[in-house]
Design a protein around this motif. Structure first.
Motif, mmCIF file in Angstrom:
data_model
loop_
_atom_site.group_PDB
_atom_site.id
_atom_site.type_symbol
_atom_site.label_atom_id
_atom_site.label_comp_id
_atom_site.label_asym_id
_atom_site.label_seq_id
_atom_site.Cartn_x
_atom_site.Cartn_y
_atom_site.Cartn_z
ATOM 1 N N SER A 8 0.861 -1.170 0.000
ATOM 2 C CA SER A 8 0.000 0.000 0.000
ATOM 3 C C SER A 8 0.899 1.222 0.000
ATOM 4 O O SER A 8 1.830 1.316 0.802
ATOM 5 C CB SER A 8 -0.875 0.015 1.252
ATOM 6 O OG SER A 8 -1.555 1.248 1.337
ATOM 7 N N VAL A 11 0.551 5.667 3.085
ATOM 8 C CA VAL A 11 1.245 5.417 4.346
ATOM 9 C C VAL A 11 0.772 6.436 5.373
ATOM 10 O O VAL A 11 0.912 7.643 5.164
ATOM 11 C CB VAL A 11 2.778 5.532 4.172
ATOM 12 C CG1 VAL A 11 3.491 5.279 5.479
ATOM 13 C CG2 VAL A 11 3.262 4.574 3.098
ATOM 14 N N MET A 27 -6.108 5.132 11.823
ATOM 15 C CA MET A 27 -5.983 3.825 11.171
ATOM 16 C C MET A 27 -7.358 3.323 10.741
ATOM 17 O O MET A 27 -7.521 2.801 9.633
ATOM 18 C CB MET A 27 -5.298 2.820 12.092
ATOM 19 C CG MET A 27 -3.810 3.071 12.258
ATOM 20 S SD MET A 27 -2.920 1.745 13.121
ATOM 21 C CE MET A 27 -3.405 2.015 14.808
ATOM 22 N N ARG A 30 -8.743 5.046 7.638
ATOM 23 C CA ARG A 30 -8.062 4.650 6.403
ATOM 24 C C ARG A 30 -8.158 3.147 6.138
ATOM 25 O O ARG A 30 -7.647 2.664 5.143
ATOM 26 C CB ARG A 30 -6.604 5.088 6.455
ATOM 27 C CG ARG A 30 -6.464 6.596 6.320
ATOM 28 C CD ARG A 30 -5.071 7.050 6.702
ATOM 29 N NE ARG A 30 -4.886 8.481 6.551
ATOM 30 C CZ ARG A 30 -5.308 9.406 7.387
ATOM 31 N NH1 ARG A 30 -5.987 9.064 8.468
ATOM 32 N NH2 ARG A 30 -5.079 10.676 7.179
ATOM 33 N N ARG A 31 -8.790 2.443 7.095
ATOM 34 C CA ARG A 31 -8.949 0.992 6.986
ATOM 35 C C ARG A 31 -7.604 0.282 6.808
ATOM 36 O O ARG A 31 -7.432 -0.561 5.939
ATOM 37 C CB ARG A 31 -9.910 0.652 5.853
ATOM 38 C CG ARG A 31 -11.286 1.265 6.062
ATOM 39 C CD ARG A 31 -12.226 0.836 5.035
ATOM 40 N NE ARG A 31 -12.283 -0.640 5.108
ATOM 41 C CZ ARG A 31 -13.212 -1.363 4.575
ATOM 42 N NH1 ARG A 31 -14.183 -0.790 3.931
ATOM 43 N NH2 ARG A 31 -13.196 -2.663 4.677
ATOM 44 N N ILE A 32 -6.654 0.672 7.674
ATOM 45 C CA ILE A 32 -5.329 0.070 7.657
ATOM 46 C C ILE A 32 -4.983 -0.419 9.050
ATOM 47 O O ILE A 32 -5.564 0.030 10.041
ATOM 48 C CB ILE A 32 -4.245 1.051 7.150
ATOM 49 C CG1 ILE A 32 -4.220 2.326 7.999
ATOM 50 C CG2 ILE A 32 -4.466 1.374 5.680
ATOM 51 C CD1 ILE A 32 -3.114 3.285 7.655
ATOM 52 N N GLY A 33 -4.039 -1.335 9.140
ATOM 53 C CA GLY A 33 -3.709 -1.952 10.413
ATOM 54 C C GLY A 33 -2.415 -1.489 11.036
ATOM 55 O O GLY A 33 -2.015 -2.035 12.066
ATOM 56 N N THR A 49 0.967 -0.878 15.452
ATOM 57 C CA THR A 49 -0.039 -1.708 14.783
ATOM 58 C C THR A 49 -1.322 -1.758 15.597
ATOM 59 O O THR A 49 -1.352 -1.409 16.776
ATOM 60 C CB THR A 49 0.478 -3.142 14.571
ATOM 61 O OG1 THR A 49 0.615 -3.778 15.848
ATOM 62 C CG2 THR A 49 1.804 -3.153 13.820
ATOM 63 N N GLU A 50 -2.355 -2.251 14.931
ATOM 64 C CA GLU A 50 -3.631 -2.441 15.617
ATOM 65 C C GLU A 50 -3.468 -3.351 16.824
ATOM 66 O O GLU A 50 -4.112 -3.157 17.845
ATOM 67 C CB GLU A 50 -4.670 -2.998 14.640
ATOM 68 C CG GLU A 50 -4.246 -4.303 14.004
ATOM 69 C CD GLU A 50 -5.014 -4.643 12.731
ATOM 70 O OE1 GLU A 50 -6.019 -3.975 12.410
ATOM 71 O OE2 GLU A 50 -4.587 -5.586 12.052
ATOM 72 N N HIS A 99 3.181 -6.843 9.372
ATOM 73 C CA HIS A 99 3.376 -5.651 8.539
ATOM 74 C C HIS A 99 4.867 -5.368 8.387
ATOM 75 O O HIS A 99 5.623 -5.549 9.344
ATOM 76 C CB HIS A 99 2.736 -4.415 9.184
ATOM 77 C CG HIS A 99 1.263 -4.516 9.351
ATOM 78 N ND1 HIS A 99 0.682 -5.103 10.460
ATOM 79 C CD2 HIS A 99 0.251 -4.119 8.555
ATOM 80 C CE1 HIS A 99 -0.633 -5.044 10.334
ATOM 81 N NE2 HIS A 99 -0.925 -4.450 9.195
ATOM 82 N N SER A 113 1.462 -5.828 4.005
ATOM 83 C CA SER A 113 0.901 -6.674 5.060
ATOM 84 C C SER A 113 0.752 -8.103 4.552
ATOM 85 O O SER A 113 0.811 -8.363 3.343
ATOM 86 C CB SER A 113 -0.457 -6.143 5.501
ATOM 87 O OG SER A 113 -1.415 -6.342 4.473
ATOM 88 N N ASP A 116 -1.929 -8.178 2.060
ATOM 89 C CA ASP A 116 -1.514 -7.737 0.725
ATOM 90 C C ASP A 116 -0.860 -8.876 -0.052
ATOM 91 O O ASP A 116 -1.117 -9.066 -1.242
ATOM 92 C CB ASP A 116 -0.527 -6.571 0.814
ATOM 93 C CG ASP A 116 -1.110 -5.319 1.433
ATOM 94 O OD1 ASP A 116 -2.326 -5.059 1.261
ATOM 95 O OD2 ASP A 116 -0.346 -4.591 2.099
#
Length: 133
Positions: A8, A11, A27, A30-33, A49-50, A99, A113, A116
């Protein structure tokens, strides 16, 4: 296939003083972890990270008071855009993380990730299946 094909390029970068709640909001929006944490006093970019946020909240820490600095992983394995997806997957499996920050020189240019990588491998497999009938 290379990391550049899967990563992705959107960033999310935050500073070490961001609260965990603020980081989580960014996060989530943006639907990111993961977020790249840029701290001028650190040796390089870190990652929040999440799972870091989840662990802090699960431990009873206040996400409005806790900052990214206290929960950032700074002992980071970095990928380059030229790594193969196999190299990235091996680094993740060996390190037990999901990640990788992708650096071009010293600049973060992406995050890759596990999701990905799986998405790329699944698409490649599907294309091969369709072509071979």
């Amino acid at each position: 296939m290379l990391v550049r094909d899967a990563m992705s390029t959107v960033v999310l970068t935050i500073g070490p003083a961001h609260t965990l709640r603020h980081a989580a909001r960014l996060m989530s929006a943006r639907r990111i972890g993961a977020a790249v944490v840029l701290d001028p006093d650190a040796g390089g970019p870190g990652i929040l990270t999440e799972r870091d946020v989840l662990n802090a909240v699960g431990a009873g820490q206040d996400p409005d008071r806790e900052t990214a600095q206290g929960h950032t992983t700074t002992d980071v394995v970095y990928a380059t855009p030229e790594w193969t997806l196999e190299e990235a997957a091996a680094a993740m499996a060996d390190g037990g993380f999901r990640h990788l920050i992708v650096l071009d020189g010293h600049e973060p240019v992406g995050v890759v990730s596990v999701r990905d990588i799986i998405r790329c491998w699944a698409a490649t497999r599907e294309r091969s299946r369709v072509l071979t009938g």
